[in-house]
Motif scaffolding. Sequence first.
Motif, PDB file in Angstrom:
ATOM      1  N   THR A 158      86.475 -26.251  39.682  1.00 29.94           N
ATOM      2  CA  THR A 158      86.467 -24.855  39.233  1.00 29.94           C
ATOM      3  C   THR A 158      85.142 -24.516  38.564  1.00 29.94           C
ATOM      4  O   THR A 158      84.581 -23.440  38.808  1.00 29.94           O
ATOM      5  CB  THR A 158      87.653 -24.587  38.281  1.00 29.94           C
ATOM      6  OG1 THR A 158      88.870 -24.820  38.998  1.00 29.94           O
ATOM      7  CG2 THR A 158      87.625 -23.166  37.753  1.00 29.94           C
ATOM      8  N   ALA A 159      84.628 -25.414  37.745  1.00 31.06           N
ATOM      9  CA  ALA A 159      83.333 -25.169  37.094  1.00 31.06           C
ATOM     10  C   ALA A 159      82.226 -24.994  38.133  1.00 31.06           C
ATOM     11  O   ALA A 159      81.388 -24.091  38.017  1.00 31.06           O
ATOM     12  CB  ALA A 159      82.994 -26.315  36.144  1.00 31.06           C
ATOM     13  N   ALA A 160      82.226 -25.828  39.158  1.00 33.22           N
ATOM     14  CA  ALA A 160      81.210 -25.720  40.212  1.00 33.22           C
ATOM     15  C   ALA A 160      81.351 -24.412  40.977  1.00 33.22           C
ATOM     16  O   ALA A 160      80.360 -23.757  41.317  1.00 33.22           O
ATOM     17  CB  ALA A 160      81.318 -26.908  41.171  1.00 33.22           C
ATOM     18  N   GLU A 161      82.590 -24.009  41.231  1.00 34.92           N
ATOM     19  CA  GLU A 161      82.832 -22.751  41.949  1.00 34.92           C
ATOM     20  C   GLU A 161      82.381 -21.549  41.127  1.00 34.92           C
ATOM     21  O   GLU A 161      81.774 -20.614  41.660  1.00 34.92           O
ATOM     22  CB  GLU A 161      84.313 -22.640  42.306  1.00 34.92           C
ATOM     23  CG  GLU A 161      84.736 -23.641  43.355  1.00 34.92           C
ATOM     24  CD  GLU A 161      86.238 -23.856  43.415  1.00 34.92           C
ATOM     25  OE1 GLU A 161      86.675 -24.467  44.407  1.00 34.92           O
ATOM     26  OE2 GLU A 161      86.967 -23.443  42.501  1.00 34.92           O
ATOM     27  N   ILE A 162      82.644 -21.574  39.827  1.00 34.93           N
ATOM     28  CA  ILE A 162      82.207 -20.486  38.953  1.00 34.93           C
ATOM     29  C   ILE A 162      80.683 -20.387  38.973  1.00 34.93           C
ATOM     30  O   ILE A 162      80.119 -19.296  39.061  1.00 34.93           O
ATOM     31  CB  ILE A 162      82.737 -20.676  37.516  1.00 34.93           C
ATOM     32  CG1 ILE A 162      84.254 -20.465  37.489  1.00 34.93           C
ATOM     33  CG2 ILE A 162      82.036 -19.735  36.539  1.00 34.93           C
ATOM     34  CD1 ILE A 162      84.919 -20.857  36.176  1.00 34.93           C
TER      35      ILE A 162
ATOM     36  N   GLU B 101      75.699 -17.777  40.673  1.00 33.05           N
ATOM     37  CA  GLU B 101      74.438 -17.852  41.434  1.00 33.05           C
ATOM     38  C   GLU B 101      74.338 -16.710  42.433  1.00 33.05           C
ATOM     39  O   GLU B 101      73.305 -16.038  42.527  1.00 33.05           O
ATOM     40  CB  GLU B 101      74.384 -19.177  42.210  1.00 33.05           C
ATOM     41  CG  GLU B 101      73.389 -20.161  41.708  1.00 33.05           C
ATOM     42  CD  GLU B 101      73.372 -21.397  42.594  1.00 33.05           C
ATOM     43  OE1 GLU B 101      72.284 -21.686  43.137  1.00 33.05           O
ATOM     44  OE2 GLU B 101      74.409 -22.063  42.740  1.00 33.05           O
ATOM     45  N   ARG B 102      75.414 -16.500  43.168  1.00 30.15           N
ATOM     46  CA  ARG B 102      75.440 -15.407  44.142  1.00 30.15           C
ATOM     47  C   ARG B 102      75.204 -14.064  43.449  1.00 30.15           C
ATOM     48  O   ARG B 102      74.440 -13.226  43.934  1.00 30.15           O
ATOM     49  CB  ARG B 102      76.776 -15.393  44.875  1.00 30.15           C
ATOM     50  CG  ARG B 102      76.848 -14.286  45.946  1.00 30.15           C
ATOM     51  CD  ARG B 102      78.253 -13.941  46.344  1.00 30.15           C
ATOM     52  NE  ARG B 102      78.964 -13.410  45.183  1.00 30.15           N
ATOM     53  CZ  ARG B 102      80.279 -13.440  45.048  1.00 30.15           C
ATOM     54  NH1 ARG B 102      81.030 -13.999  45.971  1.00 30.15           N
ATOM     55  NH2 ARG B 102      80.858 -12.930  43.986  1.00 30.15           N
TER      56      ARG B 102
ATOM     57  N   GLU C 234      73.623 -25.523  35.361  1.00 27.23           N
ATOM     58  CA  GLU C 234      72.408 -24.807  34.985  1.00 27.23           C
ATOM     59  C   GLU C 234      71.772 -24.161  36.201  1.00 27.23           C
ATOM     60  O   GLU C 234      71.822 -24.692  37.301  1.00 27.23           O
ATOM     61  CB  GLU C 234      71.375 -25.766  34.373  1.00 27.23           C
ATOM     62  CG  GLU C 234      71.823 -26.403  33.092  1.00 27.23           C
ATOM     63  CD  GLU C 234      70.760 -27.317  32.506  1.00 27.23           C
ATOM     64  OE1 GLU C 234      69.593 -27.265  32.951  1.00 27.23           O
ATOM     65  OE2 GLU C 234      71.101 -28.087  31.601  1.00 27.23           O
ATOM     66  N   ILE C 235      71.171 -23.006  35.963  1.00 31.69           N
ATOM     67  CA  ILE C 235      70.390 -22.329  36.987  1.00 31.69           C
ATOM     68  C   ILE C 235      68.987 -22.170  36.426  1.00 31.69           C
ATOM     69  O   ILE C 235      68.802 -21.614  35.343  1.00 31.69           O
ATOM     70  CB  ILE C 235      70.985 -20.948  37.340  1.00 31.69           C
ATOM     71  CG1 ILE C 235      72.392 -21.124  37.917  1.00 31.69           C
ATOM     72  CG2 ILE C 235      70.087 -20.212  38.324  1.00 31.69           C
ATOM     73  CD1 ILE C 235      73.123 -19.823  38.143  1.00 31.69           C
ATOM     74  N   CYS C 236      68.004 -22.686  37.141  1.00 32.16           N
ATOM     75  CA  CYS C 236      66.611 -22.612  36.688  1.00 32.16           C
ATOM     76  C   CYS C 236      65.874 -21.552  37.507  1.00 32.16           C
ATOM     77  O   CYS C 236      65.924 -21.567  38.734  1.00 32.16           O
ATOM     78  CB  CYS C 236      65.915 -23.957  36.865  1.00 32.16           C
ATOM     79  SG  CYS C 236      66.698 -25.285  35.925  1.00 32.16           S
ATOM     80  N   LEU C 237      65.209 -20.657  36.795  1.00 32.91           N
ATOM     81  CA  LEU C 237      64.448 -19.582  37.420  1.00 32.91           C
ATOM     82  C   LEU C 237      63.018 -19.618  36.895  1.00 32.91           C
ATOM     83  O   LEU C 237      62.768 -20.036  35.765  1.00 32.91           O
ATOM     84  CB  LEU C 237      65.058 -18.213  37.082  1.00 32.91           C
ATOM     85  CG  LEU C 237      66.507 -18.009  37.491  1.00 32.91           C
ATOM     86  CD1 LEU C 237      67.124 -16.867  36.721  1.00 32.91           C
ATOM     87  CD2 LEU C 237      66.587 -17.729  38.977  1.00 32.91           C
TER      88      LEU C 237
ATOM     89  N   MET D  13      76.405 -14.979  34.220  1.00 37.33           N
ATOM     90  CA  MET D  13      77.148 -16.238  34.126  1.00 37.33           C
ATOM     91  C   MET D  13      78.403 -16.083  33.276  1.00 37.33           C
ATOM     92  O   MET D  13      79.449 -16.645  33.605  1.00 37.33           O
ATOM     93  CB  MET D  13      76.248 -17.343  33.591  1.00 37.33           C
ATOM     94  CG  MET D  13      75.167 -17.729  34.599  1.00 37.33           C
ATOM     95  SD  MET D  13      74.119 -19.064  34.070  1.00 37.33           S
ATOM     96  CE  MET D  13      75.181 -20.461  34.354  1.00 37.33           C
ATOM     97  N   GLU D  14      78.331 -15.310  32.208  1.00 38.07           N
ATOM     98  CA  GLU D  14      79.491 -15.157  31.335  1.00 38.07           C
ATOM     99  C   GLU D  14      80.532 -14.190  31.885  1.00 38.07           C
ATOM    100  O   GLU D  14      81.679 -14.211  31.443  1.00 38.07           O
ATOM    101  CB  GLU D  14      79.038 -14.698  29.941  1.00 38.07           C
ATOM    102  CG  GLU D  14      78.287 -15.772  29.193  1.00 38.07           C
ATOM    103  CD  GLU D  14      77.883 -15.382  27.792  1.00 38.07           C
ATOM    104  OE1 GLU D  14      77.536 -16.303  27.020  1.00 38.07           O
ATOM    105  OE2 GLU D  14      77.902 -14.172  27.464  1.00 38.07           O
TER     106      GLU D  14
END
Length: 172
Positions: free
Chosen positions: A99-103, A108-109, A135-138, A156-157
């Motif tokens: 679920t965490a990975a899906e969120i 990301e989308r 984490e998402i790195c930009l 994300m939230e």
Amino acid sequence: VSFGVLYGISAKGLQAQLKSKCHTDWTEEQCQEMIDLWLETAYPQVKWYMERQKHFCRQNGYVESLFGRRRYLPGVHSTIPRIREEAYRAAINHPIQSTAAEILKIAERNIYSNVLPLFHELGFYLEPILAIHDEICLEAEISIAKEVEAAVIWEMENTIQLCVPVVSKGKI
């Protein structure tokens, strides 16, 4: 201890972890008391969740994430205790991790659809670099870093509404 309990650690396993990582000598009985105390006082609903997941998996042969991704675990019916316990640990862990990975993937989308185009239309450089675990790195121009951080945190939230808050932190 918390991660160990969630991953189904036994008293003997906790004893070995405490000895190797903390250099402390706890008896197996003390470790079992610590696990029981954690489950009874700190987070009593965790034990209920763990037992519910094991029961569901025994009945159905699989568990699901919040978004319906199934993991089949035929090992729950094994006569070999080690295999059965491994399947139980997976039955407890899969719904949480999946679920965490899906969120994160949905977030990301949303970032790709909502945040990136907004900054690109304004003429700013903003590119995704990679995603690692949660984490998402930009990469962005320093002049818009705070605004990008706020927009990404918001996405994300607000990806999904749960009965507990989804909290995200930025780092520039």
